[in-house]
Design a protein around this motif. Structure first.
Motif, PDB file in Angstrom:
ATOM      1  N   GLY A 186      51.137  31.503  49.670  1.00 40.66           N
ATOM      2  CA  GLY A 186      51.158  31.924  48.736  1.00 40.66           C
ATOM      3  C   GLY A 186      51.356  33.412  48.511  1.00 40.66           C
ATOM      4  O   GLY A 186      51.974  34.747  48.245  1.00 40.66           O
ATOM      5  N   VAL A 187      50.476  34.170  49.214  1.00 40.83           N
ATOM      6  CA  VAL A 187      50.911  36.229  49.756  1.00 40.83           C
ATOM      7  C   VAL A 187      51.483  35.981  50.206  1.00 40.83           C
ATOM      8  O   VAL A 187      52.983  36.788  49.800  1.00 40.83           O
ATOM      9  N   ALA A 188      51.765  34.958  51.342  1.00 40.84           N
ATOM     10  CA  ALA A 188      53.296  35.562  52.577  1.00 40.84           C
ATOM     11  C   ALA A 188      54.672  34.809  51.237  1.00 40.84           C
ATOM     12  O   ALA A 188      55.783  35.842  51.816  1.00 40.84           O
ATOM     13  N   SER A 189      54.614  34.034  50.568  1.00 43.22           N
ATOM     14  CA  SER A 189      55.748  34.033  50.192  1.00 43.22           C
ATOM     15  C   SER A 189      55.897  35.229  48.632  1.00 43.22           C
ATOM     16  O   SER A 189      56.594  35.719  48.626  1.00 43.22           O
ATOM     17  N   GLY A 190      54.993  36.052  48.761  1.00 46.44           N
ATOM     18  CA  GLY A 190      55.062  36.889  47.571  1.00 46.44           C
ATOM     19  C   GLY A 190      54.619  35.777  46.993  1.00 46.44           C
ATOM     20  O   GLY A 190      54.965  37.441  44.933  1.00 46.44           O
ATOM     21  N   THR A 191      54.722  35.011  46.344  1.00 42.27           N
ATOM     22  CA  THR A 191      53.892  34.278  44.703  1.00 42.27           C
ATOM     23  C   THR A 191      52.506  34.969  44.102  1.00 42.27           C
ATOM     24  O   THR A 191      52.407  35.082  43.247  1.00 42.27           O
ATOM     25  N   PHE A 192      51.985  35.196  45.241  1.00 40.91           N
ATOM     26  CA  PHE A 192      50.413  35.516  44.370  1.00 40.91           C
ATOM     27  C   PHE A 192      50.407  37.222  45.293  1.00 40.91           C
ATOM     28  O   PHE A 192      51.011  37.919  46.542  1.00 40.91           O
ATOM     29  N   ARG A 193      49.142  38.120  45.005  1.00 34.90           N
ATOM     30  CA  ARG A 193      49.353  39.578  44.784  1.00 34.90           C
ATOM     31  C   ARG A 193      48.983  39.755  46.475  1.00 34.90           C
ATOM     32  O   ARG A 193      48.599  38.097  46.912  1.00 34.90           O
ATOM     33  N   GLY A 194      48.615  40.579  46.509  1.00 34.74           N
ATOM     34  CA  GLY A 194      48.645  40.984  48.465  1.00 34.74           C
ATOM     35  C   GLY A 194      46.737  40.897  48.911  1.00 34.74           C
ATOM     36  O   GLY A 194      46.557  42.089  48.670  1.00 34.74           O
ATOM     37  N   VAL A 195      46.289  39.879  48.679  1.00 33.94           N
ATOM     38  CA  VAL A 195      44.608  39.878  49.074  1.00 33.94           C
ATOM     39  C   VAL A 195      44.133  38.861  49.938  1.00 33.94           C
ATOM     40  O   VAL A 195      45.371  38.918  50.525  1.00 33.94           O
TER      41      VAL A 195
END
Length: 213
Positions: free
Chosen positions: A143-152
Motif C-alpha cells: 500500500g505504501v509503494a502504490s501510494g494507497t497508504f501514507r509513507g509509514v
C-alpha cells in the motif's frame, strides 16, 4: 483394547489436537497432562514421551493453531491486489462471531499468560506464530509503494495493528459489555484509517476494513 501404533509425528499431532480441545474447553490453568492424555486416548507416559509439560504442549498447540487459522486468510490477503481490501480480509479474520474465532482467542490468551511465566517460549516460536502480523507488513508495504497508504514503516505499523487487535481480542475474551465483534471491527477500521490513510480521512466507500463478505 490395544491402541493402534502410529508414527511419532502422527502421535504427536494427535496429542496436540486433543490438547487444543482441552485448553479451549477448560483453560490452560486447570488443564493437566492427565486430562490431555485422556482426551487423546493415550497413556500419560505417551504424552510425557513427546512433551516435557503442559507449557510445551501449549506452544505446539499455538504453532499448529496459527498455521491452521491463518493459512487461508494469508493466502487471500496476499492475492488481493487492493491493499485496503487485503487489510480488510486480515482484520475480519480476527473479529467474527464464530466458535472457531472464540477458540482462537482463548488459546492465545492462555499462551500470553504462559509466556509471562516463561518468556523464552515466545522467542522459540516467534517466527512460526506471527503470521497475521507478517501478512499485515506485506500488505502495508504494498500500500505504501502504490501510494494507497501514507509513507509509514510497514513493520512498525503492522506491530501497532497487532498490538491493538490483541488488546481488543483480550477484552472480547473477557466478555466486556458492549464490545461486540462488530464494534471491534469498527474500532480496528478507525485505527487503521488513522494510521494509513494518506489524508487521515476514512477510506473510500467499499474499502472499509471492517466490511464483511
Amino acid at each position: 483394547m490395544t491402541r493402534r501404533r502410529l508414527p511419532p509425528a502422527a502421535r504427536r499431532a494427535q496429542i496436540i489436537e486433543a490438547a487444543r480441545g482441552v485448553i479451549v474447553e477448560r483453560g490452560l490453568a486447570v488443564a493437566s497432562l492427565r486430562d490431555i492424555a485422556k482426551a487423546a486416548d493415550v497413556s500419560l507416559g505417551t504424552v510425557t514421551y513427546h512433551f516435557d509439560g503442559v507449557d510445551e504442549i501449549l506452544s505446539a498447540v499455538v504453532v499448529t493453531e496459527s498455521e491452521r487459522f491463518y493459512e487461508d486468510v494469508v493466502r487471500a490477503a496476499d492475492a488481493e491486489p487492493d491493499p485496503w481490501r487485503a487489510l480488510e480480509i486480515i482484520v475480519a479474520s480476527l473479529f467474527g462471531d464464530s466458535d472457531d474465532v472464540a477458540a482462537h482467542w482463548r488459546i492465545w490468551s492462555d499462551y500470553w499468560a504462559a509466556v509471562a511465566r516463561r518468556p523464552e517460549m515466545a522467542a522459540a516460536y516467534a517466527d512460526r506464530i506471527r503470521h497475521w502480523e507478517a501478512c499485515c507488513t506485506r500488505v502495508i508495504a504494498r500500500g505504501v509503494a502504490s501510494g494507497t497508504f501514507r509513507g509509514v514503516d510497514p513493520e512498525v505499523t503492522a506491530l501497532k495493528l497487532a498490538a491493538y487487535s490483541d488488546g481488543l481480542g483480550t477484552q472480547r475474551a473477557q466478555n466486556v459489555e458492549g464490545l461486540t465483534a462488530e464494534v471491534a471491527r469498527t474500532w480496528m477500521n478507525e485505527f487503521a484509517r488513522w494510521l494509513l490513510s494518506p489524508d487521515g480521512r476514512p477510506a473510500e466507500a467499499g474499502h472499509c476494513v471492517s466490511r464483511e463478505g
